[in-house]
Design a protein around this motif. Structure first.
Motif, PDB file in Angstrom:
ATOM      1  N   PHE A  96      30.068 -15.428 -24.071  1.00 11.69           N
ATOM      2  CA  PHE A  96      30.695 -14.216 -23.537  1.00 11.69           C
ATOM      3  C   PHE A  96      30.682 -13.108 -24.582  1.00 11.69           C
ATOM      4  O   PHE A  96      30.399 -11.951 -24.278  1.00 11.69           O
ATOM      5  CB  PHE A  96      32.132 -14.512 -23.111  1.00 11.69           C
ATOM      6  N   ASP A 123      35.003 -17.153 -26.327  1.00 13.94           N
ATOM      7  CA  ASP A 123      33.778 -17.841 -25.923  1.00 13.94           C
ATOM      8  C   ASP A 123      32.592 -17.108 -26.537  1.00 13.94           C
ATOM      9  O   ASP A 123      32.419 -15.900 -26.356  1.00 13.94           O
ATOM     10  CB  ASP A 123      33.657 -17.862 -24.394  1.00 13.94           C
ATOM     11  N   THR A 162      31.964 -18.380 -17.556  1.00 19.16           N
ATOM     12  CA  THR A 162      32.953 -19.458 -17.672  1.00 19.16           C
ATOM     13  C   THR A 162      33.536 -19.896 -16.342  1.00 19.16           C
ATOM     14  O   THR A 162      34.181 -20.944 -16.265  1.00 19.16           O
ATOM     15  CB  THR A 162      34.106 -19.012 -18.585  1.00 19.16           C
ATOM     16  N   THR A 218      33.944  -6.693 -18.130  1.00 23.88           N
ATOM     17  CA  THR A 218      34.160  -7.905 -18.937  1.00 23.88           C
ATOM     18  C   THR A 218      34.634  -9.065 -18.073  1.00 23.88           C
ATOM     19  O   THR A 218      34.270 -10.213 -18.324  1.00 23.88           O
ATOM     20  CB  THR A 218      35.192  -7.629 -20.043  1.00 23.88           C
ATOM     21  N   LYS A 270      32.787 -12.637 -17.775  1.00 26.53           N
ATOM     22  CA  LYS A 270      33.550 -13.863 -18.018  1.00 26.53           C
ATOM     23  C   LYS A 270      33.478 -14.801 -16.829  1.00 26.53           C
ATOM     24  O   LYS A 270      33.332 -16.018 -16.982  1.00 26.53           O
ATOM     25  CB  LYS A 270      35.004 -13.518 -18.322  1.00 26.53           C
ATOM     26  N   GLY A 278      37.905 -12.662 -23.546  1.00 25.19           N
ATOM     27  CA  GLY A 278      36.984 -13.768 -23.289  1.00 25.19           C
ATOM     28  C   GLY A 278      37.388 -15.109 -23.869  1.00 25.19           C
ATOM     29  O   GLY A 278      36.605 -16.060 -23.850  1.00 25.19           O
TER      30      GLY A 278
END
Length: 303
Positions: free
Chosen positions: A35, A32, A164, A156, A160, A29
């Motif tokens: 996240f 972040d 993002t 994940t 993400k 990540g």
């Protein structure tokens, strides 16, 4: 063997949770914080749900704590211990990163390694059983680890992408291809891993090998029994074919297409790909148990 629903859910969810822990621990990540909170907490929750499901097949769930006491000789006990250590390490890693702002990367790598060790221990519970050549004579641990990392990356990666806008499409596509190839490879190996792989035959099962080739005239029992239901579970060819097709399409083909769409629509497409992948894994894991042929069935004339 008879496919226990609790074990199917346990192995799929735990594999997914451990895969998420591995990717977050490796820094997918890009540090972040948003996240980290979402992916980290979900990884722990999914892994926890898998752990809860694992006690569903126990006759006395209140004694589940005893699984932690035989780690010297039992892969099941090692799995339980490793799972706890992996989650504690990962929680400490998240706390240092998200609460104190300390990016202790080495601790994240250790958590990732422990997560994969947990998946390996889970696979070895089955791979150590020489009485089930379909598990012991095939690359079962490798398949479990690859599928865990693939599901974890989809989860994940979807998080993400939603947060993002950066979705690891190429990584996801590569892992889906590798995972699909691994399942095909394992299936081919399993097809040749008959009950006689370890040298067991109807002759050795009945103890009549010194006389000659054994041929069953009548069944040992006039009715069904526990061993026939649990150790010699029969799966219809049509049902097995349909489930294998569902596993291939939902587990790999649709996720590949949806991951490609993520290039345009972002992480939401990969989130749908994750849901499809989980459905496919549930179907394939059911077959993993249902098609396993125990050498006990040789006694009943099932070669």
């Amino acid at each position: 063997m008879h496919p226990p629903p609790s074990m199917i859910v346990f192995t799929v969810l735990t594999g997914l949770g451990m895969g998420m822990i591995a990717w977050v621990g490796l820094g997918l990540g890009d540090w972040d914080v948003t996240f980290g909170w979402i992916a980290g907490v979900l990884a722990l929750m999914i892994g926890g749900l898998g752990g809860v499901a694992s006690v569903g097949h126990l006759g006395r769930p209140s004694r589940a704590w005893r699984a932690f006491t035989q780690w010297r000789s039992s892969w099941l006990s090692r799995e339980a211990c490793l799972m706890v250590v992996a989650k504690v390490t990962f929680t400490l890693y998240l706390g240092l990163w998200l609460v104190l702002g300390v990016e202790f990367k080495l601790l994240g790598w250790v958590a990732a390694a422990l997560a994969m060790a947990t998946v390996y221990a889970t696979a070895m519970i089955y791979a150590q059983l020489r009485t089930v050549p379909m598990w012991s004579g095939t690359p079962t641990p490798f398949m479990f680890i690859v599928l865990s990392l693939t599901g974890g990356l989809l989860a994940t990666g979807a998080i993400k992408g939603v947060i993002t806008g950066e979705t690891p499409v190429l990584y996801a596509l590569a892992w889906l291809v590798v995972a699909g190839g691994t399942v095909v490879w394992w299936t081919q190996q399993a097809a040749g891993a008959g009950r006689s792989l370890d040298g067991s035959t109807m002759e050795t099962a009945t103890g009549l090998g010194s006389i000659g080739r054994v041929k069953m005239l009548e069944a040992p029992h006039t009715g069904s029994n526990y061993l026939l239901k649990e150790m010699a579970y029969q799966v219809g060819r049509t049902r097995a074919f349909q489930l294998r097709k569902i596993g291939a399409i939902a587990g790999f083909v649709l996720p590949l297409v949806l991951t490609l769409l993520a290039l345009g629509v972002g992480g939401w497409a990969m989130l749908v790909a994750l849901v499809c992948h989980i459905a496919g894994m549930l179907a394939l894991r059911w077959l993993f148990f249902a098609e396993a042929r125990h050498v006990q069935a040789l006694y009943y004339g099932m070669r």
